[in-house]
Design a protein around this motif. Structure first.
Motif, short mmCIF file in Angstrom:
data_model
loop_
_atom_site.label_atom_id
_atom_site.label_comp_id
_atom_site.label_asym_id
_atom_site.label_seq_id
_atom_site.Cartn_x
_atom_site.Cartn_y
_atom_site.Cartn_z
N ARG A 1 0.83 -1.21 0.00
CA ARG A 1 0.00 0.00 0.00
C ARG A 1 0.86 1.26 0.00
O ARG A 1 0.57 2.23 -0.71
N SER B 1 2.40 1.75 -3.45
CA SER B 1 1.39 2.21 -4.41
C SER B 1 1.08 3.69 -4.20
O SER B 1 0.96 4.46 -5.15
N ARG B 2 0.97 4.09 -2.93
CA ARG B 2 0.68 5.50 -2.65
C ARG B 2 1.84 6.38 -3.09
O ARG B 2 1.63 7.46 -3.66
N LEU C 1 4.10 5.83 -5.46
CA LEU C 1 4.18 5.92 -6.92
C LEU C 1 3.05 6.77 -7.49
O LEU C 1 3.26 7.52 -8.46
N THR C 2 1.86 6.66 -6.90
CA THR C 2 0.74 7.50 -7.36
C THR C 2 1.05 8.97 -7.15
O THR C 2 0.80 9.81 -8.01
N TRP C 3 1.61 9.28 -5.98
CA TRP C 3 1.95 10.67 -5.69
C TRP C 3 3.03 11.19 -6.64
O TRP C 3 2.96 12.32 -7.11
N ARG D 1 3.59 10.18 -9.73
CA ARG D 1 3.00 10.41 -11.05
C ARG D 1 2.22 11.72 -11.08
O ARG D 1 2.33 12.50 -12.03
N GLU D 2 1.43 11.97 -10.05
CA GLU D 2 0.66 13.21 -10.01
C GLU D 2 1.57 14.42 -9.90
O GLU D 2 1.34 15.45 -10.54
#
Length: 378
Positions: free
Chosen positions: A246, A249-250, A252-254, A256-257
């Motif tokens: 988790r 994933s968080r 990598l998402t941050w 990308r954004e």
């Protein structure tokens, strides 16, 4: 003064002329005024210039203009005249050594297009001369072994000298490779650097990584640079594999954004002040305390919650404490330990303790950890 030697004269006659002229010059210096000494020096230099020219012509055909070689030879001639001492022997022998040394030094220090060690430069000249002689004797190009035997060096040294000879006159990048001159040699070298376009992205990612919490940075480094599995990361950090998944994933998402935004978004789970993002709010109605927790309860935030719950349970007149976990997405082993500690503290203080609003995943964690009895329905 002896007559100037001609090019076609025997070598012995020329040697005698130079030596006699030098001796006469040395005799005239005794008792001469500075002006007379300078005039005698100029006459001797002019007399010896043809000799210096002959020595310079021995080195023509090696890529240097003859005029340049003659200038170097004349400089050596002047040095030999200024340093000449009749008591130390023949002027001609001394002049030959001095002028030849200047010419060799010129080739060694001034004419190489690429810097090569001095010993290799000297050996390269010797290899070239020996190769010419052996080619005439053998009627073929000599082998490396034959050159090494003639020069008394190893074959490896000969190969090094041959390879280094290419540094004497390196090819120009501007040399044309087509008849029309439209293409130069430099156009054939190199190619498009496909990684160049990613430099800006790499610099941006580096800056964004420095804004992330140390734990997330460490996890990303272990996963993508250390090639560690999630299980190995979880074992080293002391958390569950699901928690690692988790968090990765968080992160990598941050990233990308943030890469697609001019202003990086706020890091989820972190307060504006930069401290771990768990918040605790306490409200009291008579003897009942409601403790609302927001954010992850993990190793970084568990101690703060432990201290807060102990103060709440041991407060004056407190009869019950209800912990609201509605806004808590994850509780790891450290968080479970905090709640177990709160249960024991509440039992010792004779205070009713309960947990409400636990999300399904969190509720399962608490249930298997022995906290099913304190779970309350919202």
């Amino acid at each position: 003064m002896p007559s100037r030697g001609q090019v076609g004269e025997p070598a012995e006659s020329m040697l005698e002329d130079l030596d006699a002229a030098a001796l006469a010059y040395a005799e005239r210096l005794d008792g001469a005024t500075p002006a007379e000494a300078e005039a005698s020096r100029e006459r001797l230099i002019r007399f010896c210039l043809p000799f210096a020219g002959r020595l310079a012509r021995r080195y023509r055909g090696r890529g240097e203009h003859l005029e340049d070689l003659e200038q170097v030879a004349r400089l050596g001639l002047v040095k030999s005249i200024d340093r000449y001492d009749p008591e130390r022997g023949s002027f001609t022998a001394y002049a030959v050594i001095t002028i030849s040394g200047e010419l060799k030094r010129h080739f060694r220090d001034r004419t190489w297009g690429v810097h090569v060690p001095r010993r290799v430069q000297d050996l390269s000249l010797e290899v070239g001369h020996a190769s010419m002689l052996l080619t005439g004797t053998l009627a073929r190009n000599p082998t490396t072994g034959e050159l090494a035997d003639r020069l008394g060096v190893s074959e490896e040294a000969v190969r090094e000298a041959v390879e280094s000879a290419a540094g004497y006159s390196p090819a120009s990048l501007n040399a044309p490779v087509a008849e029309d001159g439209a293409m130069e040699f430099g156009d054939l070298l190199g190619g498009l650097d496909t990684e160049l376009e990613s430099v800006t992205d790499k610099l941006t990612v580096t800056d964004l990584l420095l804004r992330m919490p140390a734990r997330e940075r460490r996890m990303l480094a272990m996963r993508f640079y250390g090639n560690r599995t999630q299980a190995e990361i979880a074992e080293e950090l002391g958390i569950s594999q699901m928690h690692v998944s988790r968090l990765l994933s968080r992160a990598l998402t941050w990233l990308r954004e943030a890469m697609l935004s001019d202003n990086p978004p706020h890091w989820e789970g972190e307060s504006r002040a930069g401290r771990p993002g768990m918040q605790v709010a306490v409200t009291r109605e008579g003897g009942a305390l409601a403790v609302r927790v927001r954010g992850e309860v993990d190793r970084d935030t568990a101690e703060r919650l432990r201290v807060g719950l102990r103060h709440a349970i041991n407060g004056a007149g407190v009869r019950s404490v209800l912990v609201d976990l509605t806004a808590v997405p994850l509780v790891d082993a450290a968080g479970v330990s905090v709640l177990l500690d709160a249960v024991q503290t509440a039992a010792a203080a004779r205070v009713e303790f309960g947990v409400t609003g636990a999300q399904p995943y969190v509720a399962r964690i608490l249930a298997v950890s022995g906290l099913a009895g304190v779970l309350r329905r919202a």
